[in-house]
Every structure is written in C-alpha cells, then in structure tokens.
Design a protein around this motif. Structure first.
Motif, short mmCIF file in Angstrom:
data_model
loop_
_atom_site.label_atom_id
_atom_site.label_comp_id
_atom_site.label_asym_id
_atom_site.label_seq_id
_atom_site.Cartn_x
_atom_site.Cartn_y
_atom_site.Cartn_z
N GLU A 1 0.79 -1.08 0.16
CA GLU A 1 0.01 0.08 -0.04
C GLU A 1 1.20 1.21 -0.07
O GLU A 1 1.87 1.32 0.83
N SER A 2 0.46 2.30 -0.66
CA SER A 2 1.35 3.32 -0.94
C SER A 2 1.24 4.33 0.04
O SER A 2 0.80 5.54 0.08
N ARG A 3 1.20 3.94 1.43
CA ARG A 3 1.09 4.47 2.68
C ARG A 3 2.07 4.13 3.72
O ARG A 3 2.18 2.93 3.93
N VAL A 4 2.53 5.15 4.82
CA VAL A 4 3.31 4.73 5.83
C VAL A 4 3.33 5.78 6.93
O VAL A 4 2.97 6.90 6.72
N SER A 5 3.48 5.33 8.28
CA SER A 5 3.41 6.20 9.27
C SER A 5 4.47 5.79 10.33
O SER A 5 4.79 4.76 10.48
N THR A 6 5.03 6.84 10.72
CA THR A 6 6.33 6.52 11.73
C THR A 6 6.50 8.01 12.52
O THR A 6 5.67 8.64 12.58
N ARG A 7 7.42 7.94 13.30
CA ARG A 7 7.79 9.25 14.03
C ARG A 7 9.40 9.41 13.79
O ARG A 7 10.23 8.67 13.26
N ILE A 8 9.61 10.67 13.52
CA ILE A 8 10.91 11.13 13.11
C ILE A 8 11.46 12.37 14.19
O ILE A 8 10.83 12.84 14.89
N ARG A 9 12.86 12.78 14.13
CA ARG A 9 13.49 13.70 14.92
C ARG A 9 13.80 14.66 14.09
O ARG A 9 14.23 14.39 12.96
N LEU A 10 13.38 16.06 14.71
CA LEU A 10 13.92 17.17 14.02
C LEU A 10 14.59 17.93 15.03
O LEU A 10 14.37 18.07 16.07
N ALA A 11 15.93 18.43 14.41
CA ALA A 11 16.77 19.53 15.15
C ALA A 11 16.10 20.80 15.48
O ALA A 11 16.59 21.30 16.42
N GLU A 12 15.31 21.20 14.64
CA GLU A 12 14.73 22.59 14.64
C GLU A 12 13.68 22.78 13.81
O GLU A 12 13.51 22.10 12.99
N PRO A 13 12.95 24.14 13.92
CA PRO A 13 11.76 24.15 13.30
C PRO A 13 12.30 24.20 11.66
O PRO A 13 13.33 24.90 11.53
#
Length: 112
Positions: free
Chosen positions: A71-83
């Motif tokens: 299926e062309s869909r995925v959910s996850t969580r990522i890290r971001l350094a700043e806005p």
C-alpha cells in the motif's frame, strides 16, 4: 534535491506529507506519507525519501514499495533538530520524482 538525486523533482499533489504544524519536542514528531498510486506494474511508487535539511543528517528515512504487494502509505515518527520544512520525495516507476513539503515548528532539538 538535484545534488542528492541528480534529478529535479516536480511539486505534486499526488504526494501527501501529514505532520503537525507545531509539536512540543523534536524527538518523536509524527509523520504520515500517502501517495496517490494504484500500485500496479504500470503505475507505482518505487521509494520515498523523507528529508529534513536542518538536521545533522538530512536524509531522515527511506521507504521502499513493491507493486501489487504494498500500500502506498506509511506512518512513523522522526526526529527534528529545529523548526524547518520537511520534504518528501517519491520516485515513481518511470523515474519521475514527485515532491511535497510541510513546515513543522518544534520547541526542542531532537537530534542532540
């Protein structure tokens, strides 16, 4: 993008990057990707890369898809350094690169 892939991506409404506009920390920012594709042999997504240009490592994640089996869909969580703007770039079976971006405001650095 051209430096990373050698190609110029096209902004597309077929690619949907869903993230909160504001999130309290950069450690676990939710992300959902959905690509409008029938996932047939004639029209499918090969892979999608998620990029965060202001992170120490720009390429945050890559997801690979298989025609008629994914299926062309995925959910996850990522890290971001700043806005920053988070980008998603999808390579289609014909080699076309589709791109979308969204702004995410984080209060703390999730990459320390």
């Amino acid at each position: 993008m051209k430096q990373l892939t050698g190609k110029t991506p096209i902004a597309s409404d077929r690619l949907h990057l869903i993230m909160p506009q504001v999130f309290p920390n950069g450690y676990t920012v939710p992300l959902t990707l959905a690509i409008d594709s029938p996932m047939t042999e004639a029209d499918h997504v090969r892979h999608v890369s998620v990029l965060a240009p202001r992170n120490p490592l720009i390429e945050v994640a890559t997801f690979h898809f298989v025609p008629q089996r994914s299926e062309s869909r995925v959910s996850t969580r990522i890290r971001l350094a700043e806005p920053q703007y988070v980008l998603a770039v999808a390579e289609m079976n014909d080699g076309t690169l589709l791109m979308t971006e969204t702004w995410v405001e984080v209060a703390t650095n999730g990459c320390k």
